[in-house]
Design an enzyme around this catalytic site. Structure first.
Site, PDB file in Angstrom:
ATOM      1  N   GLU A 147       0.844  -1.191   0.000  1.00 22.42           N
ATOM      2  CA  GLU A 147       0.000   0.000   0.000  1.00 22.42           C
ATOM      3  C   GLU A 147       0.884   1.247   0.000  1.00 22.42           C
ATOM      4  O   GLU A 147       1.854   1.276   0.755  1.00 22.42           O
ATOM      5  CB  GLU A 147      -0.911   0.042   1.222  1.00 22.42           C
ATOM      6  N   GLY A 173       3.063   2.520  10.832  1.00 16.01           N
ATOM      7  CA  GLY A 173       2.802   1.825  12.090  1.00 16.01           C
ATOM      8  C   GLY A 173       2.557   0.342  11.845  1.00 16.01           C
ATOM      9  O   GLY A 173       3.175  -0.518  12.468  1.00 16.01           O
ATOM     10  N   ALA A 174       1.653   0.054  10.920  1.00 13.35           N
ATOM     11  CA  ALA A 174       1.322  -1.335  10.630  1.00 13.35           C
ATOM     12  C   ALA A 174       0.485  -1.392   9.363  1.00 13.35           C
ATOM     13  O   ALA A 174      -0.030  -0.379   8.910  1.00 13.35           O
ATOM     14  CB  ALA A 174       0.535  -1.935  11.788  1.00 13.35           C
ATOM     15  N   MET A 175       0.346  -2.601   8.808  1.00 16.46           N
ATOM     16  CA  MET A 175      -0.339  -2.767   7.525  1.00 16.46           C
ATOM     17  C   MET A 175      -1.256  -3.982   7.565  1.00 16.46           C
ATOM     18  O   MET A 175      -0.869  -5.054   8.019  1.00 16.46           O
ATOM     19  CB  MET A 175       0.729  -2.901   6.423  1.00 16.46           C
ATOM     20  N   GLU A 176      -2.465  -3.788   7.033  1.00 18.07           N
ATOM     21  CA  GLU A 176      -3.560  -4.750   7.201  1.00 18.07           C
ATOM     22  C   GLU A 176      -3.646  -5.841   6.144  1.00 18.07           C
ATOM     23  O   GLU A 176      -4.729  -6.399   5.938  1.00 18.07           O
ATOM     24  CB  GLU A 176      -4.880  -3.975   7.223  1.00 18.07           C
ATOM     25  N   ASN A 177      -2.553  -6.202   5.466  1.00 18.11           N
ATOM     26  CA  ASN A 177      -2.593  -7.257   4.438  1.00 18.11           C
ATOM     27  C   ASN A 177      -3.487  -8.419   4.881  1.00 18.11           C
ATOM     28  O   ASN A 177      -3.416  -8.862   6.008  1.00 18.11           O
ATOM     29  CB  ASN A 177      -1.188  -7.803   4.192  1.00 18.11           C
ATOM     30  N   HIS A 202      -6.913  -1.716  15.108  1.00 13.37           N
ATOM     31  CA  HIS A 202      -7.109  -0.991  13.853  1.00 13.37           C
ATOM     32  C   HIS A 202      -6.872  -1.912  12.653  1.00 13.37           C
ATOM     33  O   HIS A 202      -7.721  -2.023  11.767  1.00 13.37           O
ATOM     34  CB  HIS A 202      -6.158   0.210  13.811  1.00 13.37           C
ATOM     35  N   GLU A 203      -5.733  -2.588  12.642  1.00 15.77           N
ATOM     36  CA  GLU A 203      -5.430  -3.438  11.482  1.00 15.77           C
ATOM     37  C   GLU A 203      -6.397  -4.621  11.414  1.00 15.77           C
ATOM     38  O   GLU A 203      -6.812  -5.021  10.330  1.00 15.77           O
ATOM     39  CB  GLU A 203      -3.971  -3.917  11.502  1.00 15.77           C
ATOM     40  N   GLU A 251      -9.870   4.331   6.084  1.00 11.80           N
ATOM     41  CA  GLU A 251      -9.038   4.778   7.217  1.00 11.80           C
ATOM     42  C   GLU A 251      -9.845   5.560   8.263  1.00 11.80           C
ATOM     43  O   GLU A 251      -9.727   5.308   9.458  1.00 11.80           O
ATOM     44  CB  GLU A 251      -7.838   5.590   6.723  1.00 11.80           C
TER      45      GLU A 251
HETATM   46  N1  BES Z   1      -3.243   1.011   5.792  1.00 10.26           N
HETATM   47  C1  BES Z   1      -2.450   1.652   6.779  1.00 10.26           C
HETATM   48  C2  BES Z   1      -0.974   1.469   6.545  1.00 10.26           C
HETATM   49  C3  BES Z   1      -0.413   2.452   5.564  1.00 10.26           C
HETATM   50  C4  BES Z   1      -0.145   3.742   5.962  1.00 10.26           C
HETATM   51  C5  BES Z   1      -0.122   2.092   4.276  1.00 10.26           C
HETATM   52  C6  BES Z   1       0.384   4.656   5.058  1.00 10.26           C
HETATM   53  C7  BES Z   1       0.394   2.995   3.363  1.00 10.26           C
HETATM   54  C8  BES Z   1       0.655   4.285   3.754  1.00 10.26           C
HETATM   55  C9  BES Z   1      -2.754   1.118   8.168  1.00 10.26           C
HETATM   56  O1  BES Z   1      -4.010   0.568   8.329  1.00 10.26           O
HETATM   57  C10 BES Z   1      -2.703   2.284   9.094  1.00 10.26           C
HETATM   58  O2  BES Z   1      -3.566   3.117   9.013  1.00 10.26           O
HETATM   59  N2  BES Z   1      -1.693   2.343   9.948  1.00 10.26           N
HETATM   60  C11 BES Z   1      -1.470   3.462  10.823  1.00 10.26           C
HETATM   61  C12 BES Z   1      -1.728   3.106  12.254  1.00 10.26           C
HETATM   62  C13 BES Z   1      -3.177   3.194  12.614  1.00 10.26           C
HETATM   63  C14 BES Z   1      -3.424   2.727  14.026  1.00 10.26           C
HETATM   64  C15 BES Z   1      -3.756   4.577  12.458  1.00 10.26           C
HETATM   65  C16 BES Z   1      -0.020   3.833  10.657  1.00 10.26           C
HETATM   66  O3  BES Z   1       0.728   3.053  10.071  1.00 10.26           O
HETATM   67  O4  BES Z   1       0.355   4.918  11.087  1.00 10.26           O
HETATM   68 ZN    ZN Z   2      -5.557   1.927   8.561  1.00  9.75          ZN
END
Ligand code: BES
Ligand code: ZN
Length: 857
Positions: free
Chosen positions: A124, A264-268, A300-301, A323
């Protein structure tokens, strides 16, 4: 955010459905850090009647072979960059590609890369095109089958989305595994991991009785610190069933912790990949706030499995659809874990500090942008946090039952599809929401301002309230927004005289009359922070003192105390400290309740951060703001010192206790300590150092270290040395050591940061470490802004260095330099000049160029 003229932009208005679909993908990765071969078979199908070619996105990859229906096709020899255009005669075809990848050389951390001896992917938003030529857009959903092959000794664990169908040994010490994901998904949700990983296992039985295997993967030495993440995952799964009726849909769910990660993390799908700092956390190495953040990110993920994966986004303009909604869902989860009011206070504070600031600067944009140059720069507080506030407003209007039915309808109608904000609003409308009005929130940038005026007529015992909304940022033709705006009127003795919980502004101007108001009332507006708006003018300090003492709604009471401090600070910046007296009286009353609700008292007593005070000024003067806030802290210490010492001694939470109350006591004790240290005083320093040495948990250890970090006492160096020596081999904890020093208010902080950038443990390739030190410094309002601009120059050097390695990292790091328009001289001019120097550097990445050129406007 308008886009720089010289970067090509994508527009929402130009959206066209895909010409070609990809019903099925077979991907075979033969993994090696130096040279990985990716072989794929894409089954493609024409969508609709047209004769347009198949277009595959491709970036920075080396194409070795290309066949359509078994016949070789010519292609540009070395690397396909941008797009591969393939005319195809029939309605369907099989496209075969062979690609060479170099994961060990990938410092961008997008696509396939290496971290800590493992190989993994991050796709992503548009990273999959760095792995394979593919229609890399979220509205192309494929059924995926993936084969991984790697050296069995170096990479004993192989993971990909979905169910593992087969695995086995191969010759030459290699092994393989084959995975099938039954749920169609876009390329951004593809993931794989190969490495030497240990695992914590657990299970969850779903509401319908299916057993799901839960697996958290990390380096062997870290697995002991994954218990909290596992508990959080199970709690999140139970929450989504109980509150949203959403069940998990695969037999296993994996979380992998990695050290080098851009986000922070990714929801694959079924294979979440996490920044290690949001997985590894126990009370000995993580603060209460860190532990809460882990729970929130894990939830969240997980929640994305429905809001994002089962129902995905049609295009990236719809990003807030997944999001914003998912942030709202994780907020509800976090609010359910402890004190909802305290959690909401923290959320509102973060929203004001990041989203309001963004919305008042050059990077402001609507929750659903209309155009972008680089989508990675739109994962913003506006899309996330303001997006969540809009959903919160809609949920509040509908009430829990109807909101739940509307969500059920959205998930049922859109399951397996790529949806839009309109689809979400349509589901809300079917339950009775005036969704046409709420749609306006998605289209306007800027924080609306509601100007209130209250006229009291003693003779008739009535009060008339007039409310006028305005959002200059949104332009002259902006439509009025639906603003949920609960109000109450109080008498001077705190008696509630009138209230309207259901008030919603629809027009530019709204008037309401209250009967039975005998004496001049005090207005409490936007109670519970129901809408993300600014209320003006700030009430008098007399009125705020009444509300701080008597408002029964906790958020409104907190708000009154914060506004009271803010009002006193604004005067103090201009040299008038007269407001401190009222603050002291109100704070003393708040402190009386410390034993009943320590967490609330802690939040309420904490003076607004310097960045927040700065937001109250058209042009902020950071040193003057710092000086004023320090004087307020010393006034609080002078007036309430005895109380603070009493609380300091009486407040003794049990280190093993993770209850909301114990967390609240720890938080209060930390804030009390920081106030006691408002002067470099021997007794306070000794207390802080003792607190450091005897700390039962990282929460106490960090509050002691933070308090000492600003001081000149010898204990400071001693505590920092001990911290370093204790945690030198735990990167996520050592980040705190870098960050604390970068955030110190001491005059030698910039020199310290320069020195730390040369420390052997500093590595600009690691986003966590870079952020800890450099962003930690850029957010240090006291030392980042110096009269010669050296702080800005330090930041820009690191931004330029980062850009050569990792453009996304650089694009985030540069953002503090875009605030120049809101600073007094010489700061504004120096900052602008520094940003211009960055912009003038040849060879900047798109990511960085997008932010700096927008930031200069
Ligand atoms: N889908 C995002 C990860 C992401 C962020 C992919 C930016 C590509 C670009 C994931 O679900 C997400 O939102 N992660 C947040 C943490 C969340 C608790 C708000 C992050 O990575 O900051
Ligand atoms: Zn997210």
């Amino acid at each position: 955010m308008d886009s720089p003229a010289h970067l090509p932009v994508k527009r929402l208005a130009d959206y066209r459905p895909p010409d070609w679909l990809v019903p099925a993908v077979e991907l075979d990765l033969s993994l090696d850090p130096e040279r990985t071969l990716a072989r794929a078979r894409l089954s493609v199908a024409r969508r609709g009647a047209h004769d347009r070619p198949l277009r595959l996105d491709a970036e920075a990859l080396t194409l070795l072979d290309l066949l359509v229906d078994g016949k070789p096709r010519p292609f540009a020899p070395a690397s396909a960059d941008g797009e591969l255009v393939l005319p195809i005669a029939g309605e369907r075809a099989v496209v075969e590609v062979l690609v060479e990848l170099r994961p060990a050389a990938n410092s961008r951390l997008m696509g396939l890369y290496a971290s800590g001896g493992m190989l993994l992917t991050q796709c992503e938003a548009e990273g999959f095109r760095r792995i394979l030529p593919f229609p890399d857009r979220p509205d192309v959903l494929a059924r995926w089958r993936v084969r991984l092959e790697a050296d069995a000794a170096r990479f004993p664990v192989l993971l990909a989305n979905g169910n593992r169908l087969a695995a086995g040994q191969l010759s030459g010490g290699r092994h393989f595994a084959i995975f099938d994901d039954p749920w169609p998904k876009p390329s951004y949700l593809f993931a794989m991991v190969a490495g030497d990983l240990a695992c914590r296992r657990d299970r969850f039985v779903t509401a319908s009785g299916r057993t799901v295997d839960l697996l958290i993967w990390a380096a062997a030495g870290d697995i002991g610190r994954t218990a909290h993440a596992m508990d959080s995952l199970k709690a999140a799964m139970a929450f989504d069933e109980a509150v949203f009726g959403r069940e998990y849909d695969l037999d296993s769910y994996h979380i992998v912790a990695v050290r080098d990660f851009n986000f922070g993390a990714m929801e694959n799908k079924g294979l979440n990949i996490f920044n290690a700092k949001y997985v590894l956390a126990d009370p000995a190495t993580a603060t209460d706030a860190d532990l809460d953040a882990v729970a929130a990110v894990v939830a969240h993920e997980y929640f994305h499995n429905w809001s994002g994966n089962r129902v995905t986004c049609r295009d990236w303009f719809q990003l807030s659809l997944k999001e914003g909604f998912t942030v709202y869902r994780d907020q509800l989860f976090s609010e359910s874990l402890g004190s909802a009011a305290v959690r909401r206070i923290e959320g509102v504070r973060a929203l004001r500090a990041s989203q309001f600031a963004e919305d008042s600067g050059p990077l402001a944009h609507p929750v659903r942008p209309e155009l972008y140059a680089e989508i990675s720069n739109f994962y913003t507080s506006t899309v996330y946090d303001k997006g969540a506030e809009i959903i919160r407003m809609m949920a509040g209007r509908l009430g829990p039952e109807r909101f739940r039915r509307a969500c059920d309808r959205y998930f049922a109608e859109q399951d397996g599809r790529a949806a839009t904000v309109e689809d979400f609003l349509a589901a809300m409308a079917a339950e009775g929401l005036d969704s046409g009005l709420f749609a306006r929130w998605y289209r306007q940038p800027g924080t609306p301002r509601v100007t209130v005026s209250l006229r009291h007529d003693a003779a008739s015992g009535t009060a008339e309230l007039e409310l006028v909304q305005a959002n200059p940022r949104a332009g002259p033709d902006a439509e009025p927004l639906p603003i949920v705006f609960p109000v109450a009127l109080f008498a001077a003795d705190g008696t509630l005289l009138a209230r309207d919980d259901g008030l919603m502004l629809r027009e530019t101007r709204t008037r309401i009359r209250f009967e039975g108001v005998p004496s001049a009332p005090v207005l409490s507006a936007n109670r519970g922070f129901a809408s993300p708006v600014i209320v003006a003018p700030r009430p008098s300090r007399a009125a705020l003192s009444i509300l701080a003492a008597h408002e029964p709604e906790p958020l409104a009471r907190y708000e009154a105390m914060q506004q009271l401090m803010l009002s006193a600070l604004i005067d103090a910046v201009a040299g008038d400290d007269a407001g401190f007296g009222e603050v002291l009286l109100a704070a003393g009353r708040v402190l009386e309740g410390w034993a009943d609700d320590p967490a609330f008292v802690a939040e309420t007593l904490l003076p607004p951060a310097e960045a927040l005070v700065a937001e109250a000024f058209e042009l902020a003067d950071p040193p003057a703001i710092h000086a004023a806030r320090e004087r307020l802290r010393r006034a609080l210490l002078a007036g309430l010192g005895d109380w603070l010492w009493t609380i300091w001694h009486a407040c003794a939470p049990d280190g093993a206790d993770r209850s909301g109350r114990a967390k609240g006591l720890r938080r209060l004790k930390g804030i009390v300590l920081s106030l006691l240290m408002a002067r470099d005083d021997q007794a306070a320093t000794a207390a802080a150092f003792g607190h450091y040495c005897d700390a039962p948990t990282m929460t106490e250890r960090m509050s002691a270290l933070v308090a000492l970090s600003h001081s000149n006492a010898v204990e400071r160096a001693e505590a920092l040395q001990r911290f370093h020596d204790s945690y030198a081999d735990m990167p996520d904890v050592l980040d705190k050591w870098f960050q604390v020093q970068a955030a110190s208010t001491r005059p030698d902080t910039r020199a310290a940061v320069e020195r730390l950038a040369g420390h052997c443990a500093f590595d600009p390739r690691n986003p966590n470490r870079l952020r800890a030190l450099v962003l930690g410094f850029a957010l240090n309002q006291t030392r980042f802004h110096d009269e010669r601009g050296h702080g800005y120059a330090l930041l820009s050097r690191h931004v330029l260095e980062a850009d050569r390695l990792n453009p996304q990292s650089a694009a985030r790091l540069v953002q503090p330099l875009t605030r120049w328009r809101r600073l007094v001289e010489p700061f504004g001019g120096l900052m602008r000049a520094e940003l211009e120097r960055v912009a003038a550097r040849p060879g900047l990445s798109r990511d960085l160029l997008d932010v700096v050129t927008t930031g200069l406007r």
